[in-house]
Design a protein around this motif. Structure first.
Motif, PDB file in Angstrom:
ATOM      1  N   MET A  20       0.821  -1.214   0.000  1.00 21.56           N
ATOM      2  CA  MET A  20       0.000   0.000   0.000  1.00 21.56           C
ATOM      3  C   MET A  20       0.857   1.267   0.000  1.00 21.56           C
ATOM      4  SD  MET A  20      -2.949  -0.887   2.721  1.00 21.56           S
ATOM      5  CE  MET A  20      -3.997   0.451   2.287  1.00 21.56           C
ATOM      6  N   PHE A  21       1.991   1.179   0.674  1.00 18.89           N
ATOM      7  CA  PHE A  21       2.917   2.320   0.742  1.00 18.89           C
ATOM      8  C   PHE A  21       4.329   1.842   0.408  1.00 18.89           C
ATOM      9  CE2 PHE A  21      -0.583   3.436   3.592  1.00 18.89           C
ATOM     10  CZ  PHE A  21      -0.883   4.725   3.157  1.00 18.89           C
ATOM     11  N   GLU A  22       5.077   2.734  -0.261  1.00 17.37           N
ATOM     12  CA  GLU A  22       6.467   2.407  -0.603  1.00 17.37           C
ATOM     13  C   GLU A  22       7.346   2.453   0.637  1.00 17.37           C
ATOM     14  OE1 GLU A  22       8.242   2.637  -3.976  1.00 17.37           O
ATOM     15  OE2 GLU A  22       6.287   1.811  -4.552  1.00 17.37           O
ATOM     16  N   LYS A  23       7.180   3.563   1.374  1.00 18.67           N
ATOM     17  CA  LYS A  23       8.020   3.729   2.566  1.00 18.67           C
ATOM     18  C   LYS A  23       7.190   4.353   3.678  1.00 18.67           C
ATOM     19  CE  LYS A  23      11.882   6.330   4.520  1.00 18.67           C
ATOM     20  NZ  LYS A  23      12.990   7.274   4.321  1.00 18.67           N
ATOM     21  N   VAL A  24       7.150   3.692   4.828  1.00 21.07           N
ATOM     22  CA  VAL A  24       6.476   4.275   5.979  1.00 21.07           C
ATOM     23  C   VAL A  24       7.532   4.706   6.983  1.00 21.07           C
ATOM     24  CG1 VAL A  24       6.019   1.986   6.984  1.00 21.07           C
ATOM     25  CG2 VAL A  24       4.759   3.931   7.819  1.00 21.07           C
ATOM     26  N   ALA A  25       7.360   5.919   7.511  1.00 23.44           N
ATOM     27  CA  ALA A  25       8.260   6.399   8.566  1.00 23.44           C
ATOM     28  C   ALA A  25       7.503   6.363   9.885  1.00 23.44           C
ATOM     29  CB  ALA A  25       8.716   7.820   8.250  1.00 23.44           C
ATOM     30  N   LEU A  26       8.015   5.589  10.820  1.00 25.54           N
ATOM     31  CA  LEU A  26       7.403   5.534  12.150  1.00 25.54           C
ATOM     32  C   LEU A  26       8.215   6.444  13.062  1.00 25.54           C
ATOM     33  CD1 LEU A  26       6.699   1.689  12.328  1.00 25.54           C
ATOM     34  CD2 LEU A  26       5.046   3.534  11.883  1.00 25.54           C
ATOM     35  N   ILE A  27       7.618   7.559  13.427  1.00 26.69           N
ATOM     36  CA  ILE A  27       8.297   8.523  14.300  1.00 26.69           C
ATOM     37  C   ILE A  27       7.867   8.194  15.723  1.00 26.69           C
ATOM     38  CG2 ILE A  27       8.652  10.980  14.766  1.00 26.69           C
ATOM     39  CD1 ILE A  27       9.628   9.979  11.975  1.00 26.69           C
ATOM     40  N   GLY A  28       8.751   7.517  16.450  1.00 23.78           N
ATOM     41  CA  GLY A  28       8.409   6.967  17.761  1.00 23.78           C
ATOM     42  C   GLY A  28       8.138   5.490  17.590  1.00 23.78           C
ATOM     43  N   ILE A  29       8.785   4.689  18.427  1.00 26.16           N
ATOM     44  CA  ILE A  29       8.661   3.228  18.246  1.00 26.16           C
ATOM     45  C   ILE A  29       8.403   2.552  19.596  1.00 26.16           C
ATOM     46  CG2 ILE A  29      11.185   2.821  18.245  1.00 26.16           C
ATOM     47  CD1 ILE A  29       8.767   1.134  15.765  1.00 26.16           C
ATOM     48  N   GLY A  30       7.353   3.026  20.260  1.00 25.51           N
ATOM     49  CA  GLY A  30       6.935   2.398  21.515  1.00 25.51           C
ATOM     50  C   GLY A  30       5.907   1.320  21.236  1.00 25.51           C
ATOM     51  N   LEU A  31       4.970   1.153  22.157  1.00 28.56           N
ATOM     52  CA  LEU A  31       3.928   0.125  22.012  1.00 28.56           C
ATOM     53  C   LEU A  31       3.198   0.247  20.675  1.00 28.56           C
ATOM     54  CD1 LEU A  31       1.837  -2.004  23.148  1.00 28.56           C
ATOM     55  CD2 LEU A  31       0.566  -0.032  23.992  1.00 28.56           C
ATOM     56  N   ILE A  32       2.735   1.467  20.347  1.00 29.83           N
ATOM     57  CA  ILE A  32       1.909   1.630  19.149  1.00 29.83           C
ATOM     58  C   ILE A  32       2.756   1.533  17.881  1.00 29.83           C
ATOM     59  CG2 ILE A  32       0.300   3.166  17.945  1.00 29.83           C
ATOM     60  CD1 ILE A  32      -0.881   2.113  20.556  1.00 29.83           C
ATOM     61  N   GLY A  33       3.879   2.245  17.848  1.00 23.04           N
ATOM     62  CA  GLY A  33       4.747   2.224  16.662  1.00 23.04           C
ATOM     63  C   GLY A  33       5.210   0.807  16.337  1.00 23.04           C
ATOM     64  N   SER A  34       5.637   0.072  17.360  1.00 21.99           N
ATOM     65  CA  SER A  34       6.153  -1.276  17.093  1.00 21.99           C
ATOM     66  C   SER A  34       5.030  -2.218  16.667  1.00 21.99           C
ATOM     67  CB  SER A  34       6.916  -1.837  18.305  1.00 21.99           C
ATOM     68  OG  SER A  34       6.080  -1.925  19.420  1.00 21.99           O
ATOM     69  N   SER A  35       3.837  -2.033  17.220  1.00 25.25           N
ATOM     70  CA  SER A  35       2.712  -2.891  16.810  1.00 25.25           C
ATOM     71  C   SER A  35       2.348  -2.630  15.349  1.00 25.25           C
ATOM     72  CB  SER A  35       1.492  -2.650  17.706  1.00 25.25           C
ATOM     73  OG  SER A  35       1.786  -3.014  19.032  1.00 25.25           O
ATOM     74  N   ILE A  36       2.400  -1.350  14.937  1.00 24.14           N
ATOM     75  CA  ILE A  36       2.139  -1.027  13.524  1.00 24.14           C
ATOM     76  C   ILE A  36       3.200  -1.704  12.645  1.00 24.14           C
ATOM     77  CG2 ILE A  36       2.078   0.831  11.791  1.00 24.14           C
ATOM     78  CD1 ILE A  36       0.947   2.688  13.984  1.00 24.14           C
ATOM     79  N   ALA A  37       4.475  -1.576  13.076  1.00 22.63           N
ATOM     80  CA  ALA A  37       5.579  -2.138  12.283  1.00 22.63           C
ATOM     81  C   ALA A  37       5.392  -3.645  12.091  1.00 22.63           C
ATOM     82  CB  ALA A  37       6.918  -1.850  12.965  1.00 22.63           C
ATOM     83  N   ILE A  38       5.119  -4.340  13.183  1.00 22.86           N
ATOM     84  CA  ILE A  38       5.029  -5.813  13.124  1.00 22.86           C
ATOM     85  C   ILE A  38       3.870  -6.248  12.218  1.00 22.86           C
ATOM     86  CG2 ILE A  38       4.567  -7.896  14.501  1.00 22.86           C
ATOM     87  CD1 ILE A  38       5.923  -6.347  16.883  1.00 22.86           C
ATOM     88  N   ARG A  39       2.710  -5.597  12.396  1.00 25.66           N
ATOM     89  CA  ARG A  39       1.532  -6.015  11.622  1.00 25.66           C
ATOM     90  C   ARG A  39       1.650  -5.605  10.149  1.00 25.66           C
ATOM     91  NH1 ARG A  39      -3.570  -7.896  13.220  1.00 25.66           N
ATOM     92  NH2 ARG A  39      -4.679  -8.437  11.326  1.00 25.66           N
ATOM     93  N   ALA A  40       2.201  -4.389   9.918  1.00 23.27           N
ATOM     94  CA  ALA A  40       2.322  -3.920   8.527  1.00 23.27           C
ATOM     95  C   ALA A  40       3.256  -4.837   7.743  1.00 23.27           C
ATOM     96  CB  ALA A  40       2.831  -2.481   8.491  1.00 23.27           C
TER      97      ALA A  40
END
Ligand code: NAP
Length: 302
Positions: free
Chosen positions: A1-21
């Motif tokens: 869906m996206f070429e590059k996603v930038a996660l600014i902050g990698i706590g509970l929410i950021g890491s959960s997005i990363a793992i699922r994406a």
């Protein structure tokens, strides 16, 4: 869906997005940013992204999706830092638990060539940091988007589709309305939990060891909520002041009525309320937002 996603902050929410994406194959590459080098190192050890940096400006370069996963009080400074580096046509979003203050702070700082679609996943735990994330966090939960008037509907749709793939159902809302709804469903309950745990900790006639020992009587369920991240929750109350104070006013009135019922031995009033509240819990279970397992179904995980 996206070429590059930038996660600014990698706590509970950021890491959960990363793992699922990653699991759903939604993104080409994931750029991970965090303020402290030790958090970045931890994220790298966990293999959450493809590139790692402490510099938010570097992370957002060339990203077609930028997600701010940081405390609400930090979004202004971070938006200022990333704004000149955002790619043309990028979708910029956040996950903050308060929406009106975030929109007011971020919108004027963003360039006209990006799409700003603020968001809030109604999913979380009392744990923080990159180790806290897991793929199923958003499953069956709601994500509320609060796009400002005039936002490109295609950008809203694309972000909604992303959240759907992460496991959520999506609803759009006005930011002020979001803040009112969350004040009663999340912010005031957290304040009550923080308060009751604080009160118990300061009681002199009941010792701390007794509070711990007999916690299964109900107290421990408040302690789970009261263990939530202090920075995040400080920022929630500082940034959703109006709605929280409005709901607290109502809460105090109802508490006074309960106090009166107890003082005057009005058992019917107590029984009526407790019967109505029981029905509300049944409604939450029917809505798929809780299980009917005893102990709130949490004993297996914790
Ligand atoms: P978290 O686990 O504590 O992680 C916070 C992240 O933000 C870390 O990467 C941290 O960096 C960074 N950060 C902290 N202070 C910062 C600052 N002043 N400037 C820049 N970066 C900073 O937090 P979280 O639970 O993922 O929550 C992130 C956001 O999601 C919050 O806005 C919260 O309102 C929202 N949210 C949380 C929940 C929940 O239940 N936790 C649910 C829904 C939405 P370092 O570690 O490098 O310092």
């Amino acid at each position: 869906m996206f070429e590059k996603v930038a996660l600014i902050g990698i706590g509970l929410i950021g890491s959960s997005i990363a793992i699922r994406a990653r699991k759903e194959n939604l993104v080409g590459t994931i750029a991970v940013q965090s303020r402290r080098a030790e958090t970045v190192k931890k994220a790298e050890e966990l293999g959450l992204g493809d590139s790692y940096t402490t510099d938010p400006a570097e992370a957002v370069k060339g990203a077609d999706l930028v997600v701010l996963c940081i405390p609400v009080g930090a979004v202004g400074a971070v938006t200022e830092a990333i704004a000149p580096h955002l790619a043309e046509g990028a979708i910029v979003t956040d996950v903050g638990s308060v929406k009106n203050a975030v929109v007011t702070e971020m919108a004027p700082l963003l360039p006209a060539h990006v799409h700003f679609v603020p968001g809030h996943p109604i999913a979380g735990t009392e744990h923080s940091g990159p180790e806290a994330g897991f793929a199923e966090l958003f499953d069956g939960r709601w994500c509320i988007l609060t796009p400002p008037a005039g936002t490109d509907p295609a950008a809203v749709e694309k972000l909604a589709a992303f959240w759907t793939k992460l496991g959520s159902s999506v609803e759009t809302m006005d930011p002020r309305h979001h803040d009112m709804v969350l004040a009663i469903t999340s912010h005031v309950p957290h304040l009550i939990a923080y308060n009751i745990v604080g009160t118990a900790a300061e009681l002199e006639e009941v010792t701390e060891s007794e509070v711990m020992k007999f916690a299964a009587g109900g107290f421990r369920d408040f302690t789970r909520i009261a263990a939530s991240d202090p920075t995040m929750w400080r920022d929630v109350f500082l940034n959703n002041r109006e709605a929280v104070l409005e709901m607290l006013g109502r809460f105090n009135e109802d508490l006074t009525a309960l106090q009166r019922a107890i003082r005057w031995g009005d058992g019917d009033a107590l029984f009526d309320l407790f019967t109505r509240t029981r029905a509300i819990r049944r409604g939450i279970i029917e809505a798929g937002q809780e299980t009917a397992d005893p102990d709130f179904g949490r004993h297996k995980k914790s």
